[in-house]
Design a protein around this motif. Structure first.
Motif, short mmCIF file in Angstrom:
data_model
loop_
_atom_site.label_atom_id
_atom_site.label_comp_id
_atom_site.label_asym_id
_atom_site.label_seq_id
_atom_site.Cartn_x
_atom_site.Cartn_y
_atom_site.Cartn_z
N ILE A 1 46.85 -14.23 18.48
CA ILE A 1 46.11 -14.45 19.74
C ILE A 1 44.79 -13.57 20.00
O ILE A 1 43.71 -14.22 20.32
N LYS A 2 44.99 -12.20 20.11
CA LYS A 2 43.81 -11.38 20.38
C LYS A 2 42.91 -11.45 19.29
O LYS A 2 41.64 -11.58 19.80
N SER B 1 46.97 -13.43 26.44
CA SER B 1 48.24 -13.09 25.76
C SER B 1 48.87 -14.54 25.45
O SER B 1 48.14 -15.55 25.87
N PRO B 2 49.97 -14.51 24.91
CA PRO B 2 50.55 -15.78 24.62
C PRO B 2 50.98 -16.60 25.91
O PRO B 2 50.92 -17.89 26.20
N HIS B 3 51.17 -15.61 27.09
CA HIS B 3 51.53 -16.44 28.29
C HIS B 3 50.15 -16.99 29.12
O HIS B 3 50.38 -17.91 29.79
N ARG C 1 57.42 -11.39 18.87
CA ARG C 1 56.51 -11.58 20.04
C ARG C 1 55.19 -10.91 19.99
O ARG C 1 54.13 -11.28 20.12
N VAL C 2 55.36 -9.58 19.37
CA VAL C 2 54.16 -8.68 19.16
C VAL C 2 53.47 -9.45 18.25
O VAL C 2 52.21 -9.40 18.16
N VAL D 1 56.87 -17.17 25.27
CA VAL D 1 56.64 -16.66 23.77
C VAL D 1 57.92 -16.51 23.10
O VAL D 1 58.35 -16.97 21.79
N SER D 2 58.89 -16.39 23.99
CA SER D 2 60.40 -16.20 23.25
C SER D 2 61.14 -17.50 22.84
O SER D 2 61.67 -17.71 21.94
N GLU D 3 60.45 -18.43 23.75
CA GLU D 3 61.06 -19.87 23.54
C GLU D 3 60.44 -20.59 22.32
O GLU D 3 60.95 -21.25 21.53
#
Length: 297
Positions: free
Chosen positions: A227-228, A241-243, A220-221, A148-150
């Protein structure tokens, strides 16, 4: 040597010689500050600590209620710290060399099926400007397997959509080229050319791909909340989650027969061991590989 000067020297070593990102340097520093806190109760100096002292420190950390993965991270920081002291001739023997890591249970990642991903993407309201952006976000997360940071730090100047590659800055500020497929390219082009061009961009954020309606970078939040909300609309009951999209990207590649080294490269994993966790999801693929390539078969 006192702890304060040792930690400052360690920070310089991490920055200049190991080229670590500021967040990593801060995390390592916090770990050594914990050791300094423990040592302060017994007047131990960085160069006088023994293996027995470090073992007592790990027990002390355990009594604070830290989980094994946090203990392992602290231990990694200690080993890096004493490697620095050894290189700097502050010590002659590394007391952390025989320090054992706590056993960590390897948690298998949650993944989504291809149908689940399609339902989540289909739940996006494309009549709204943010819908076009959100579709591009999910297509890139799943299509490229980004952290997500990328994603939040992805830059327009690092998009090579004509040759279907993007350049990503990962952990430790390491850059890598990642292939990007047709669906993600199309979604990105729609967002950039049709919607983003009308966003009033905040100064300093001009090169960022993904922005909110005020022209600032996404947190990120915020990505997590998008997504949620979409998962709930799509009726996907899993906790995601994004991951989860990154895990699904890797899992579907391995299931499809992709070379593990290629998946490692795309994910930006330093060790192939980290990537191997995805092989648990397709035992039949592994079985067929053995049957096909083992000389006895």
């Amino acid at each position: 040597m006192n702890w304060q000067s040792a930690i400052k020297g360690f920070q310089s070593y991490l920055k200049l010689e190991r080229s670590l990102a500021p967040n990593s340097i801060e995390a390592y520093s916090r770990d050594i500050e914990k050791l300094a806190q423990f040592a302060g109760d017994t007047d131990l100096k960085p160069e006088t600590i023994t293996l027995a002292d470090l073992r007592r420190f790990i027990n002390w950390v355990n009594e604070l209620g830290m989980i094994p993965s946090s203990q392992a991270r602290i231990l990694s920081g200690i080993k890096a710290f004493y490697k620095y002291l050894l290189m700097d001739d502050v010590i002659k023997v590394d007391p952390s060399e025989l320090l054992e890591s706590p056993k960590i249970a390897r948690k298998l990642p949650d993944t989504l099926g291809y149908d689940d991903i399609n339902r989540i993407i289909a739940a996006i309201d494309l009549s709204k400007p943010e819908g076009t952006r959100n579709k591009a976000i999910l297509e890139v997360l799943y299509g490229c397997g980004l952290r997500v940071s990328e994603l939040t730090e992805l830059k327009l100047s690092n998009l090579y959509l004509d040759i279907e590659f993007i350049k990503v800055t990962g952990k430790g500020s390491k850059e890598r080229l990642v292939p990007i497929g047709g669906a993600a390219v199309k979604a990105l082009q729609l967002w950039i050319n049709e919607v983003r061009v009308h966003v009033p961009v905040k100064k300093g954020e001009e090169d960022l791909v993904f922005l909110n309606r005020r022209g600032s970078r996404l947190s990120r939040v915020y990505i997590f909340m998008i997504i949620k909300e979409l998962a709930a609309l799509a009726g996907v009951k899993k906790t995601i989650s994004p991951h989860t999209f990154r895990h699904s990207f890797a899992t579907h590649l391995v299931e499809g027969g992709a070379d593990l080294r290629a998946v490692q490269e795309m994910l930006g994993h330093e060790s192939i061991t980290t990537t191997e966790i995805y092989t648990h999801l397709d035992r039949e693929y592994l079985k067929s590989t053995i049957i096909q390539f083992h000389p006895r078969n």
